[in-house]
Scaffold this motif. Structure first.
Motif, PDB file in Angstrom:
ATOM      1  N   THR A 142       0.548  -1.438  -0.364  1.00 26.94           N
ATOM      2  CA  THR A 142       0.362  -0.072   0.127  1.00 26.94           C
ATOM      3  C   THR A 142       0.926   1.315   0.015  1.00 26.94           C
ATOM      4  O   THR A 142       0.547   2.604  -0.091  1.00 26.94           O
ATOM      5  CB  THR A 142      -1.165  -0.257   1.022  1.00 26.94           C
ATOM      6  N   GLY A 143       2.515   1.303   0.266  1.00 20.82           N
ATOM      7  CA  GLY A 143       2.719   2.087   0.283  1.00 20.82           C
ATOM      8  C   GLY A 143       3.786   3.159   1.477  1.00 20.82           C
ATOM      9  O   GLY A 143       4.703   3.724   1.696  1.00 20.82           O
ATOM     10  N   ASP A 144       2.589   2.461   3.089  1.00 19.25           N
ATOM     11  CA  ASP A 144       3.102   2.810   3.701  1.00 19.25           C
ATOM     12  C   ASP A 144       3.294   1.670   5.114  1.00 19.25           C
ATOM     13  O   ASP A 144       3.425   1.705   6.289  1.00 19.25           O
ATOM     14  CB  ASP A 144       1.613   3.170   4.637  1.00 19.25           C
ATOM     15  N   GLY A 145       3.736   0.627   3.889  1.00 19.95           N
ATOM     16  CA  GLY A 145       4.467  -0.627   4.452  1.00 19.95           C
ATOM     17  C   GLY A 145       3.525  -2.054   4.879  1.00 19.95           C
ATOM     18  O   GLY A 145       4.524  -2.745   5.764  1.00 19.95           O
ATOM     19  N   SER A 146       2.750  -1.458   4.584  1.00 16.35           N
ATOM     20  CA  SER A 146       1.365  -2.383   4.779  1.00 16.35           C
ATOM     21  C   SER A 146       0.438  -3.146   3.785  1.00 16.35           C
ATOM     22  O   SER A 146       1.266  -2.644   1.985  1.00 16.35           O
ATOM     23  CB  SER A 146       0.372  -2.300   5.473  1.00 16.35           C
ATOM     24  N   TYR A 147       0.112  -4.012   3.522  1.00 14.25           N
ATOM     25  CA  TYR A 147      -0.192  -4.922   2.228  1.00 14.25           C
ATOM     26  C   TYR A 147      -1.898  -4.945   2.275  1.00 14.25           C
ATOM     27  O   TYR A 147      -1.987  -5.215   3.649  1.00 14.25           O
ATOM     28  CB  TYR A 147      -0.039  -6.000   1.730  1.00 14.25           C
ATOM     29  N   ALA A 148      -2.116  -4.488   1.289  1.00 13.95           N
ATOM     30  CA  ALA A 148      -3.784  -5.128   1.313  1.00 13.95           C
ATOM     31  C   ALA A 148      -4.051  -5.633   0.469  1.00 13.95           C
ATOM     32  O   ALA A 148      -3.485  -5.692  -0.657  1.00 13.95           O
ATOM     33  CB  ALA A 148      -4.783  -4.193   0.747  1.00 13.95           C
ATOM     34  N   ARG A 149      -5.012  -7.009   0.444  1.00 13.80           N
ATOM     35  CA  ARG A 149      -5.844  -7.329  -0.736  1.00 13.80           C
ATOM     36  C   ARG A 149      -6.222  -7.627  -1.556  1.00 13.80           C
ATOM     37  O   ARG A 149      -7.073  -6.442  -1.599  1.00 13.80           O
ATOM     38  CB  ARG A 149      -6.347  -8.592   0.072  1.00 13.80           C
ATOM     39  N   THR A 150      -5.793  -7.250  -3.155  1.00  9.85           N
ATOM     40  CA  THR A 150      -6.473  -7.033  -3.815  1.00  9.85           C
ATOM     41  C   THR A 150      -7.037  -8.292  -4.884  1.00  9.85           C
ATOM     42  O   THR A 150      -7.287  -7.547  -6.207  1.00  9.85           O
ATOM     43  CB  THR A 150      -5.438  -6.197  -4.767  1.00  9.85           C
ATOM     44  N   GLY A 151      -6.791  -9.094  -4.760  1.00  8.92           N
ATOM     45  CA  GLY A 151      -7.355 -10.410  -5.944  1.00  8.92           C
ATOM     46  C   GLY A 151      -7.519 -11.653  -5.251  1.00  8.92           C
ATOM     47  O   GLY A 151      -7.163 -11.506  -4.046  1.00  8.92           O
ATOM     48  N   SER A 152      -7.149 -12.469  -5.992  1.00 13.51           N
ATOM     49  CA  SER A 152      -6.725 -13.714  -5.775  1.00 13.51           C
ATOM     50  C   SER A 152      -6.836 -14.472  -7.265  1.00 13.51           C
ATOM     51  O   SER A 152      -6.945 -13.860  -8.044  1.00 13.51           O
ATOM     52  CB  SER A 152      -8.027 -14.700  -4.949  1.00 13.51           C
ATOM     53  N   VAL A 153      -6.117 -16.100  -7.143  1.00 14.96           N
ATOM     54  CA  VAL A 153      -5.915 -16.490  -8.467  1.00 14.96           C
ATOM     55  C   VAL A 153      -5.923 -17.740  -8.005  1.00 14.96           C
ATOM     56  O   VAL A 153      -6.710 -18.404  -6.951  1.00 14.96           O
ATOM     57  CB  VAL A 153      -4.397 -16.751  -7.847  1.00 14.96           C
ATOM     58  N   ASN A 154      -6.848 -18.559  -8.776  1.00  8.14           N
ATOM     59  CA  ASN A 154      -8.077 -19.549  -9.571  1.00  8.14           C
ATOM     60  C   ASN A 154      -6.390 -20.631  -9.919  1.00  8.14           C
ATOM     61  O   ASN A 154      -6.948 -20.566 -11.268  1.00  8.14           O
ATOM     62  CB  ASN A 154      -8.635 -19.501 -10.121  1.00  8.14           C
ATOM     63  N   GLN A 155      -6.001 -21.083  -9.124  1.00 14.50           N
ATOM     64  CA  GLN A 155      -4.861 -21.699  -9.881  1.00 14.50           C
ATOM     65  C   GLN A 155      -5.850 -23.219 -10.037  1.00 14.50           C
ATOM     66  O   GLN A 155      -5.005 -23.693 -11.688  1.00 14.50           O
ATOM     67  CB  GLN A 155      -3.749 -22.318  -8.277  1.00 14.50           C
ATOM     68  N   VAL A 156      -6.751 -23.854 -10.196  1.00 16.29           N
ATOM     69  CA  VAL A 156      -8.027 -24.797 -11.322  1.00 16.29           C
ATOM     70  C   VAL A 156      -7.882 -24.382 -11.772  1.00 16.29           C
ATOM     71  O   VAL A 156      -7.535 -24.539 -13.320  1.00 16.29           O
ATOM     72  CB  VAL A 156      -8.319 -25.257 -10.447  1.00 16.29           C
ATOM     73  N   ALA A 157      -8.611 -22.954 -12.304  1.00 12.23           N
ATOM     74  CA  ALA A 157      -8.763 -22.913 -13.760  1.00 12.23           C
ATOM     75  C   ALA A 157      -7.925 -22.441 -14.235  1.00 12.23           C
ATOM     76  O   ALA A 157      -7.790 -23.003 -15.726  1.00 12.23           O
ATOM     77  CB  ALA A 157      -9.914 -21.778 -13.405  1.00 12.23           C
ATOM     78  N   GLU A 158      -6.435 -21.849 -14.252  1.00 11.68           N
ATOM     79  CA  GLU A 158      -5.547 -21.075 -14.859  1.00 11.68           C
ATOM     80  C   GLU A 158      -4.577 -22.594 -15.300  1.00 11.68           C
ATOM     81  O   GLU A 158      -4.115 -22.834 -16.468  1.00 11.68           O
ATOM     82  CB  GLU A 158      -4.429 -19.799 -13.497  1.00 11.68           C
ATOM     83  N   VAL A 159      -4.739 -23.945 -14.430  1.00 11.62           N
ATOM     84  CA  VAL A 159      -3.912 -24.852 -15.150  1.00 11.62           C
ATOM     85  C   VAL A 159      -4.838 -25.571 -15.993  1.00 11.62           C
ATOM     86  O   VAL A 159      -4.348 -25.592 -17.025  1.00 11.62           O
ATOM     87  CB  VAL A 159      -3.720 -25.859 -14.072  1.00 11.62           C
ATOM     88  N   VAL A 160      -6.358 -25.641 -15.720  1.00 15.12           N
ATOM     89  CA  VAL A 160      -6.985 -26.017 -17.876  1.00 15.12           C
ATOM     90  C   VAL A 160      -6.757 -24.889 -18.372  1.00 15.12           C
ATOM     91  O   VAL A 160      -6.963 -25.411 -19.522  1.00 15.12           O
ATOM     92  CB  VAL A 160      -8.791 -25.825 -17.078  1.00 15.12           C
ATOM     93  N   GLU A 161      -6.394 -23.714 -18.535  1.00 14.19           N
ATOM     94  CA  GLU A 161      -5.874 -22.964 -19.694  1.00 14.19           C
ATOM     95  C   GLU A 161      -4.555 -23.017 -19.821  1.00 14.19           C
ATOM     96  O   GLU A 161      -4.839 -22.768 -21.076  1.00 14.19           O
ATOM     97  CB  GLU A 161      -6.586 -21.459 -19.270  1.00 14.19           C
ATOM     98  N   SER A 162      -3.940 -23.670 -19.379  1.00 17.84           N
ATOM     99  CA  SER A 162      -2.769 -23.834 -19.288  1.00 17.84           C
ATOM    100  C   SER A 162      -2.194 -25.006 -20.492  1.00 17.84           C
ATOM    101  O   SER A 162      -1.810 -24.276 -21.210  1.00 17.84           O
ATOM    102  CB  SER A 162      -1.644 -22.878 -18.568  1.00 17.84           C
TER     103      SER A 162
END
Length: 308
Positions: A142-162
């Motif tokens: 975030t710029g102030d030393g912390s982190y914000a959750r901004t999304g997620s990865v669907n690994q299963v869907a990505e493997v099917v596509e790859s």
């Protein structure tokens, strides 16, 4: 035919661990005999599945669990409502410890099924398998030393596509071991890494399992990995190839002696086959009714306690 039955390698592994494994205390306090770095290989051609026959394996229970993983849900309520009990012990133990109410696990599960609020509070396992598979969290600074959750990865869907777009890739991986979230899981993933590999028109799968209870867990793990492999193969228009299972700490519990002795006295019988009855729109749309097993004539079940 001099071909060895596919199950013989499982029985050989069980025998080797019981006779030669290193005996040790473990997390559960029960004690195990353990070997490190085991491998089993199964060819899934012609409908074959690594379904253990020397005792009855409840493949529908394992299938319901796999379908639950693919939803990304981490609460045991949907499983309990389908009569699947395999995850009940962990939240039950947590409930007893937190409340001091030592109710039987069956009564606890019934409350999970009947009471949505109770289930929300006590039935969640934390970010286990399915959560990491389809909803691995992404954080951005975030710029102030912390982190914000901004999304997620669907690994299963990505493997099917790859697999469709780039079959020769060496990155077809579904990973459950999210280091940052291990402490909030009821149980860190045992079957942690799945890698897929395309050879011609066949889809191979390698499962690396960091910790494996060979008597109770492995028959389920083999079935589930082969099931996932078959579902993905159908979705990407490939034939199922070889399932390679590899185990890190591969063990038998000392209180499973009767199971081990009984199972090793039995001979594998028959070659069950598996059929997917329809092709759903995506990897996430399979239902229990989509699967059939033919010619499964196992020996009877063998009961043994699970170590929590």
């Amino acid at each position: 035919m001099s071909h060895q039955h596919y199950e013989q390698q499982y029985l050989d592994l069980m025998r080797r661990i019981w006779r030669e494994g290193d005996e040790r205390r473990d997390r559960t306090g029960v004690g195990t005999r353990s070997v490190f770095g085991a491998m089993l290989r199964f060819d899934l051609a012609d409908g074959a599945m690594p379904l253990i026959t020397t005792k009855r394996v409840y493949w529908k229970t394992a299938t319901r669990e796999m379908l639950w993983f693919l939803t990304g849900d981490t609460n045991i309520r949907p499983l309990v409502q389908q009569g699947v009990k395999i995850w009940n012990e962990w939240p039950h133990a947590k409930y007893v410890k937190a409340t001091g109410q030592d109710i039987p696990v069956e009564d606890f599960a019934q409350r999970i099924a009947d009471d949505e609020d109770f289930a929300a509070k006590w039935g969640d396992l934390g970010p286990v398998y399915g959560k990491q598979w389809v909803d691995w969290p992404v954080y951005t600074p975030t710029g102030d030393g912390s982190y914000a959750r901004t999304g997620s990865v669907n690994q299963v869907a990505e493997v099917v596509e790859s697999l469709k777009a780039n079959p020769g890739s060496r990155r077809h991986i579904i990973e459950g071991w999210n280091v940052a979230e291990l402490d909030s899981m009821a149980l860190p993933p045992c079957h942690k890494t799945y890698q897929f590999h395309v050879a011609g028109d066949r889809l191979n799968c390698l499962l690396y399992q960091r910790s494996c209870d060979v008597a109770l867990g492995l028959p389920f793990n083999l079935w589930s990995a082969a099931l996932l492999q078959r579902m993905i193969a159908q979705q990407v228009d490939l034939e199922p190839g070889e399932l390679v299972w590899t185990g890190g700490d591969t063990h038998l519990y000392l209180n499973h002696e009767h199971l081990v002795e009984e199972q090793l006295s039995r001979e594998p019988q028959g070659h069950p086959t598996f059929e997917i009855l329809r092709r759903p729109a995506s990897i996430f749309d399979y239902r229990i009714e989509d699967f059939a097993v033919h010619d499964y004539t196992p020996h009877g079940p063998i009961k043994a306690p699970v170590a929590v």
